[in-house]
Design a protein around this motif. Structure first.
Motif, mmCIF file in Angstrom:
data_model
loop_
_atom_site.group_PDB
_atom_site.id
_atom_site.type_symbol
_atom_site.label_atom_id
_atom_site.label_comp_id
_atom_site.label_asym_id
_atom_site.label_seq_id
_atom_site.Cartn_x
_atom_site.Cartn_y
_atom_site.Cartn_z
ATOM 1 N N VAL A 11 71.390 29.757 67.297
ATOM 2 C CA VAL A 11 70.908 31.065 67.879
ATOM 3 C C VAL A 11 72.345 31.931 68.199
ATOM 4 C CG1 VAL A 11 70.060 31.866 70.206
ATOM 5 C CG2 VAL A 11 69.125 30.197 68.989
ATOM 6 N N PHE A 46 68.369 10.261 62.670
ATOM 7 C CA PHE A 46 69.200 9.330 63.310
ATOM 8 C C PHE A 46 68.146 8.374 63.919
ATOM 9 C CE2 PHE A 46 73.121 7.586 64.770
ATOM 10 C CZ PHE A 46 72.940 7.206 66.119
ATOM 11 N N TYR A 48 68.927 4.920 66.375
ATOM 12 C CA TYR A 48 69.697 4.244 67.538
ATOM 13 C C TYR A 48 70.104 2.737 66.967
ATOM 14 C CZ TYR A 48 70.251 7.406 71.413
ATOM 15 O OH TYR A 48 70.218 8.429 72.050
ATOM 16 N N MET C 1 83.051 42.739 78.221
ATOM 17 C CA MET C 1 82.022 42.993 76.863
ATOM 18 C C MET C 1 81.020 44.176 77.329
ATOM 19 S SD MET C 1 81.036 39.758 74.989
ATOM 20 C CE MET C 1 79.673 38.890 76.177
ATOM 21 N N LYS C 4 75.343 46.411 76.372
ATOM 22 C CA LYS C 4 74.372 45.863 75.195
ATOM 23 C C LYS C 4 74.571 44.658 74.852
ATOM 24 C CE LYS C 4 74.986 48.001 71.503
ATOM 25 N NZ LYS C 4 74.659 48.879 70.248
ATOM 26 N N ASN C 5 75.803 44.244 74.560
ATOM 27 C CA ASN C 5 76.284 42.836 73.980
ATOM 28 C C ASN C 5 75.663 41.797 74.954
ATOM 29 O OD1 ASN C 5 77.719 44.383 72.197
ATOM 30 N ND2 ASN C 5 79.480 43.641 72.556
ATOM 31 N N ALA C 8 71.880 41.303 74.648
ATOM 32 C CA ALA C 8 71.784 40.519 73.531
ATOM 33 C C ALA C 8 72.021 38.967 73.513
ATOM 34 C CB ALA C 8 72.478 41.218 72.264
ATOM 35 N N LEU C 9 73.021 38.587 74.246
ATOM 36 C CA LEU C 9 73.449 37.182 74.553
ATOM 37 C C LEU C 9 72.554 36.562 75.214
ATOM 38 C CD1 LEU C 9 75.609 35.278 73.632
ATOM 39 C CD2 LEU C 9 76.826 35.824 75.868
ATOM 40 N N ALA C 12 69.421 36.038 73.418
ATOM 41 C CA ALA C 12 69.573 34.799 72.263
ATOM 42 C C ALA C 12 69.322 33.346 73.109
ATOM 43 C CB ALA C 12 70.737 34.951 71.732
ATOM 44 N N LEU C 15 65.906 32.528 73.857
ATOM 45 C CA LEU C 15 65.279 32.053 72.564
ATOM 46 C C LEU C 15 65.642 30.522 72.603
ATOM 47 C CD1 LEU C 15 63.844 32.726 70.027
ATOM 48 C CD2 LEU C 15 65.712 33.238 68.944
ATOM 49 N N SER C 16 67.027 30.299 72.521
ATOM 50 C CA SER C 16 67.390 28.857 72.522
ATOM 51 C C SER C 16 66.445 27.980 73.319
ATOM 52 C CB SER C 16 68.792 28.689 72.502
ATOM 53 O OG SER C 16 69.240 28.722 73.827
ATOM 54 N N ILE C 19 63.095 27.348 72.371
ATOM 55 C CA ILE C 19 62.848 26.423 71.222
ATOM 56 C C ILE C 19 63.315 25.005 71.576
ATOM 57 C CG2 ILE C 19 63.962 25.788 69.039
ATOM 58 C CD1 ILE C 19 64.608 28.319 68.373
ATOM 59 N N ILE C 20 64.160 24.676 72.617
ATOM 60 C CA ILE C 20 64.256 23.389 73.134
ATOM 61 C C ILE C 20 63.215 22.869 73.837
ATOM 62 C CG2 ILE C 20 65.682 21.972 74.859
ATOM 63 C CD1 ILE C 20 68.175 23.750 74.094
ATOM 64 N N LEU C 23 60.263 21.726 71.735
ATOM 65 C CA LEU C 23 60.262 20.723 70.840
ATOM 66 C C LEU C 23 60.456 19.360 71.897
ATOM 67 C CD1 LEU C 23 62.706 21.684 68.145
ATOM 68 C CD2 LEU C 23 60.561 21.249 67.839
ATOM 69 N N PHE C 29 56.888 15.693 67.244
ATOM 70 C CA PHE C 29 58.494 15.558 67.129
ATOM 71 C C PHE C 29 59.091 14.395 67.867
ATOM 72 C CE2 PHE C 29 61.989 17.847 65.537
ATOM 73 C CZ PHE C 29 63.135 17.510 66.610
ATOM 74 N N PHE C 32 65.117 12.206 70.145
ATOM 75 C CA PHE C 32 66.314 11.719 69.342
ATOM 76 C C PHE C 32 66.574 10.334 69.425
ATOM 77 C CE2 PHE C 32 70.154 12.583 67.455
ATOM 78 C CZ PHE C 32 71.375 12.149 67.993
ATOM 79 N N GLY C 33 66.853 9.791 68.099
ATOM 80 C CA GLY C 33 67.069 8.396 67.774
ATOM 81 C C GLY C 33 65.957 7.518 67.936
ATOM 82 N N SER C 82 75.129 32.366 41.098
ATOM 83 C CA SER C 82 76.350 32.880 42.247
ATOM 84 C C SER C 82 77.561 33.245 41.422
ATOM 85 C CB SER C 82 76.348 32.150 43.299
ATOM 86 O OG SER C 82 77.420 31.280 43.074
#
Lengths: 112, 91, 239
Positions: A11, A46, A48, C1, C4-5, C8-9, C12, C15-16, C19-20, C23, C29, C32-33, C82
């Motif tokens: 992101v 992955f 474990y 900064m 506007k920056n 936007a941060l 962003a 959004l992350s 997503i987390i 999931l 899904f 992990f592992g 390419s």
């Protein structure tokens, strides 16, 4: 934890692509996005207590747990294609500098 | 809700440290003012991701990313940035 | 900064976070592992009868060349396109010379780098040849060969490799890959089938056509990237 870092990296690369006006910084943000994506795809596979998927005399199929080999094969392809894309983008940026004498998109003068 | 407490292993600690440093280096690479600084931090980000790949038991991907990230992509960026210096000198 | 920056941060990071969250509590899904490999396709790649069938000790190599060899052919095509694009944009048909910079390397650097060039070339060839036994294969080995040529370009400012020879090598290696696939179609059942015998697991001459294809891929990738580096570092000879 690596999965969360990979999503945040993706992101951040997207944010850098939108916010920058300099061509070289845009290509750097594209590369940051690609690194984050490759990390995420490998973290899917992955397991474990698994070992690397290479058969030796001590690591055979029945004795030991392996990690998933399929995401690694896909990421191998993706890294090499990323190099091809970056090389072509840098060639276009170099041609842009020869024509307009700056790397900044908002300062390039229009040709009437 | 978990009923038992999960043990914190060495893998968890190292992955936490590597993840935080990755995000910091990416922030510096995107917001740097000079172009050379952004390129060098991108090279550092690439090298740190090789550590993450080895931790997740993927040796093929680690070798490929190490060779490509350190040698080729950094060299191509520097050759593109050299074109600006050359033009400024001949003026 | 600027404001506007910062905005936007913030968007962003939002959004992350979404997503987390999407999931994390998902039945499709796995976390992990904690993955069961028999629920996925990889349960078949790690089966003992299939491993003896292909004969390679490195399972990732077997997937890249034997099970999904057609995707590798597509990847080689993308690299070729390419390199073609870079040569079209930055090359020209006039005679070319090296880029003039105001930095001149001295005698020690120019001669001493030739010794290092031999060592890097040898390591690259080792990684290509043992692709089916140890990690590595054609792609990292080919880029290592290109790194050796990059070292010679950096250490000596009068050096130009023989680009004509590299282009002929690249074309021949690419065509031989497709010809081996067509041989699989003629002598056996389908395109890119493994028609040589598998041998015993762990020998240097085992796993059918996999070492041959990796040598071809390594030569092709190495000469392509050397051509790209040469295009970046030369300019037209102004008469």
């Amino acid at each position: 934890m690596i999965q969360y870092a990979a999503i945040v990296l993706f992101v951040l690369g997207l944010y850098g692509l939108v916010i920058n006006r300099n061509l070289i910084k845009m290509i750097v943000s594209l590369n940051v996005m690609e690194i984050g994506l490759n990390l995420f795809i490998i973290s899917i596979g992955f397991v474990y207590d698994g070992v690397a998927p290479i058969i030796t005399s001590t690591n055979t199929v029945g004795a030991v747990l392996f990690v998933d080999p399929l995401p690694q094969a896909l990421v191998l392809t993706a890294i090499v294609i990323g190099v091809g894309t970056t090389a072509l983008a840098l060639a276009i940026a170099k041609g842009f500098y020869t024509r307009y004498n700056t790397y900044d998109l908002s300062k390039a003068e229009e040709d009437l | 809700m978990r009923n038992e407490v999960k043990k914190v292993t060495t893998f968890d600690i190292i992955s936490l440290v590597v993840g935080v440093i990755l995000v910091f280096i990416a922030l510096v690479a995107i917001n740097a003012k000079k172009l050379m600084k952004a390129v060098l931090f991108l090279s550092g980000l690439s090298m740190l991701s090789v550590v993450a790949f080895v931790m997740m038991k993927a040796p093929d991907v680690a070798i490929t990313e190490a060779v490509i990230g350190s040698g080729l992509v950094t060299a191509l960026f520097v050759f593109t940035l050299l074109a600006t210096k050359k033009k400024e000198e001949t003026k | 900064m600027k404001l506007k920056n910062l905005l936007a941060l913030f968007v962003a990071l939002l959004l992350s976070l979404s997503i987390i969250l999407a999931l994390s509590n998902n039945t499709l899904f796995p976390s992990f592992g904690n993955v069961d490999l028999n629920d996925r396709v990889s349960g078949e790649y790690l089966d003992q009868t299939n491993i003896d069938d292909v004969g390679a000790a490195n399972i990732v190599t077997a997937i890249v060349v034997a099970y999904r060899g057609f995707d590798t052919l597509g990847e080689v095509t993308v690299l070729f396109v390419s390199a073609l694009g870079v040569a079209l944009l930055l090359g020209s048909s006039a005679k070319q010379k090296r880029l003039e910079l105001d930095f001149k390397p001295n005698f020690m650097l120019r001669v001493g780098s030739r010794a290092l060039f031999g060592i890097i070339l040898l390591v690259g060839l080792y990684i290509i040849l043992h692709g089916h036994l140890t990690p590595g294969g054609g792609f990292p080995g080919g880029t290592m060969i290109a790194s050796a040529i990059l070292l010679l370009y950096l250490a000596d400012d009068r050096f130009r490799a023989k680009i004509k020879g590299f282009k002929i090598l690249e074309g021949v290696a690419g065509s031989l890959y497709v010809i081996i696939g067509l041989l699989g179609l003629l002598l056996a059942t389908y395109f890119l089938q493994n028609f040589l015998p598998s041998g015993t697991l762990g020998d240097l001459l085992s796993a059918g056509i996999i070492p041959i294809i990796y040598i071809l891929i390594g030569l092709k990738v190495g000469s392509e990237i050397s051509g790209i580096i040469d295009n970046f570092l030369t300019e037209e000879e102004s008469a």
